[in-house]
Motif scaffolding. Structure first.
Motif, PDB file in Angstrom:
ATOM      1  N   GLU A 112       0.826  -1.203   0.000  1.00 39.76           N
ATOM      2  CA  GLU A 112       0.000   0.000   0.000  1.00 39.76           C
ATOM      3  C   GLU A 112       0.863   1.256   0.000  1.00 39.76           C
ATOM      4  O   GLU A 112       0.604   2.206  -0.745  1.00 39.76           O
ATOM      5  N   GLU A 113       1.891   1.264   0.845  1.00 39.48           N
ATOM      6  CA  GLU A 113       2.777   2.430   0.914  1.00 39.48           C
ATOM      7  C   GLU A 113       3.501   2.657  -0.411  1.00 39.48           C
ATOM      8  O   GLU A 113       3.688   3.806  -0.847  1.00 39.48           O
ATOM      9  N   GLN A 116       1.018   4.102  -2.999  1.00 33.03           N
ATOM     10  CA  GLN A 116       0.731   5.499  -2.694  1.00 33.03           C
ATOM     11  C   GLN A 116       1.881   6.389  -3.149  1.00 33.03           C
ATOM     12  O   GLN A 116       1.663   7.460  -3.719  1.00 33.03           O
ATOM     13  N   ARG A 119       1.859   6.759  -7.031  1.00 36.40           N
ATOM     14  CA  ARG A 119       0.804   7.658  -7.517  1.00 36.40           C
ATOM     15  C   ARG A 119       1.123   9.111  -7.168  1.00 36.40           C
ATOM     16  O   ARG A 119       0.969  10.013  -8.004  1.00 36.40           O
ATOM     17  N   LYS A 120       1.579   9.351  -5.949  1.00 32.27           N
ATOM     18  CA  LYS A 120       1.867  10.709  -5.496  1.00 32.27           C
ATOM     19  C   LYS A 120       3.000  11.337  -6.298  1.00 32.27           C
ATOM     20  O   LYS A 120       2.983  12.549  -6.580  1.00 32.27           O
ATOM     21  N   PRO A 156     -12.122   1.860  -6.269  1.00 32.97           N
ATOM     22  CA  PRO A 156     -12.043   2.973  -5.304  1.00 32.97           C
ATOM     23  C   PRO A 156     -10.727   3.738  -5.378  1.00 32.97           C
ATOM     24  O   PRO A 156      -9.660   3.149  -5.564  1.00 32.97           O
ATOM     25  N   GLN A 157     -10.799   5.042  -5.208  1.00 31.68           N
ATOM     26  CA  GLN A 157      -9.612   5.902  -5.226  1.00 31.68           C
ATOM     27  C   GLN A 157      -8.675   5.600  -4.065  1.00 31.68           C
ATOM     28  O   GLN A 157      -7.475   5.870  -4.155  1.00 31.68           O
ATOM     29  N   ASP A 158      -9.209   5.058  -2.967  1.00 33.42           N
ATOM     30  CA  ASP A 158      -8.393   4.836  -1.773  1.00 33.42           C
ATOM     31  C   ASP A 158      -7.930   3.398  -1.629  1.00 33.42           C
ATOM     32  O   ASP A 158      -7.513   2.979  -0.551  1.00 33.42           O
ATOM     33  N   GLU A 159      -7.990   2.611  -2.715  1.00 30.20           N
ATOM     34  CA  GLU A 159      -7.537   1.224  -2.649  1.00 30.20           C
ATOM     35  C   GLU A 159      -6.103   1.117  -3.162  1.00 30.20           C
ATOM     36  O   GLU A 159      -5.824   1.467  -4.307  1.00 30.20           O
ATOM     37  N   TYR A 160      -5.209   0.651  -2.302  1.00 31.02           N
ATOM     38  CA  TYR A 160      -3.797   0.534  -2.663  1.00 31.02           C
ATOM     39  C   TYR A 160      -3.250  -0.874  -2.448  1.00 31.02           C
ATOM     40  O   TYR A 160      -2.061  -1.103  -2.635  1.00 31.02           O
ATOM     41  N   SER A 161      -4.097  -1.823  -2.056  1.00 27.35           N
ATOM     42  CA  SER A 161      -3.612  -3.183  -1.801  1.00 27.35           C
ATOM     43  C   SER A 161      -3.269  -3.913  -3.097  1.00 27.35           C
ATOM     44  O   SER A 161      -2.456  -4.836  -3.094  1.00 27.35           O
ATOM     45  N   ARG A 208     -15.634  -5.265   1.431  1.00 27.30           N
ATOM     46  CA  ARG A 208     -14.984  -4.743   0.233  1.00 27.30           C
ATOM     47  C   ARG A 208     -14.288  -5.865  -0.528  1.00 27.30           C
ATOM     48  O   ARG A 208     -14.388  -5.941  -1.764  1.00 27.30           O
TER      49      ARG A 208
END
Length: 225
Positions: A112-113, A116, A119-120, A156-161, A208
């Motif tokens: 996940e990290e 993120q 993308r950032k 989802p925008q907040d899915e990073y798994s 989810r």
């Protein structure tokens, strides 16, 4: 994911097997293998010599990508370490990372990290694969500099798994991966319930995951039809 490279950088090369494989398979003309461990570099040197590839492999004692010039390597491999560490290695030498044609990453944890960070910092994921080894499924990510691709409306925008590309490619290991994630949370939920609590966060993530499994199953079904 690495192919047609003039110079590939194997970061944290350990025994050098990946470096040598890239040369043996013709995926790279030359490889610079680096590690913070001198004994590991010696093993890599010996392996390359044993395979008759010593002239095409260079070893460097280095922390992360500190040794790489901004335009030195057109392919970078960072495998077998935590996602947070991979992100820190990339951040410490962004010019080299941004100029590489492909960065191949295999995080042991902290996916996940890492996602993120990518993308950032405007790294575009160009390939994703799942690999089963010794009973464990590993995620492999290929990325390069560029604006991240828009996410599908259902993702989802907040899915990073994990990423939507694994769904779109109908990766055969995706459903087992999703089920393993869900089952891990189910075990944690059962443990919590034995203590008299039902954490909302756990029930939400299990829901989810079940939703993702249904999406993946439907995609596989539609493809088979």
């Amino acid at each position: 994911m690495i192919n047609g490279s003039h110079l590939a950088a194997d970061i944290g090369c350990d025994h050098g097997r990946l470096s040598v494989a890239l040369l043996q398979q013709g995926r790279a003309d030359r490889v610079i293998a680096s590690d913070i461990s001198a004994p590991s570099l010696q093993k890599a040197t010996e392996l390359a010599a044993l395979c008759g590839l010593g002239s095409r492999l260079t070893t460097v004692l280095s922390d992360g990508m500190a040794h790489l010039g901004p335009d030195e390597a057109d392919a970078i491999a960072i495998c077998g370490m935590g996602g947070e560490l991979i992100a820190r290695i990339l951040e410490a030498n962004l010019p080299a990372a941004k100029n590489a044609r492909c960065i191949t990453m295999q995080p042991m944890r902290g996916i996940e990290e890492l996602r993120q960070f990518l993308r950032k910092n405007e790294f575009r994921i160009i390939d994703e694969r799942l690999v089963l080894d010794a009973g464990r499924i590993y995620q492999i990510i290929g990325a390069k500099s560029g604006k991240p691709a828009p996410l599908p409306g259902w993702f989802p925008q907040d899915e990073y798994s994990f990423g939507p590309m694994l769904f779109e490619k109908r990766d055969p290991l995706l459903i087992p991966l999703l089920e393993s994630y869900r089952d891990g949370h189910l075990r944690r939920l059962e443990k919590a319930r034995r203590k008299g609590v039902t954490p909302k966060a756990l029930t939400e993530i299990i829901g989810r995951m079940n939703g993702y499994i249904n999406i993946a199953q439907e995609m596989h079904k539609n493809e088979s039809e």
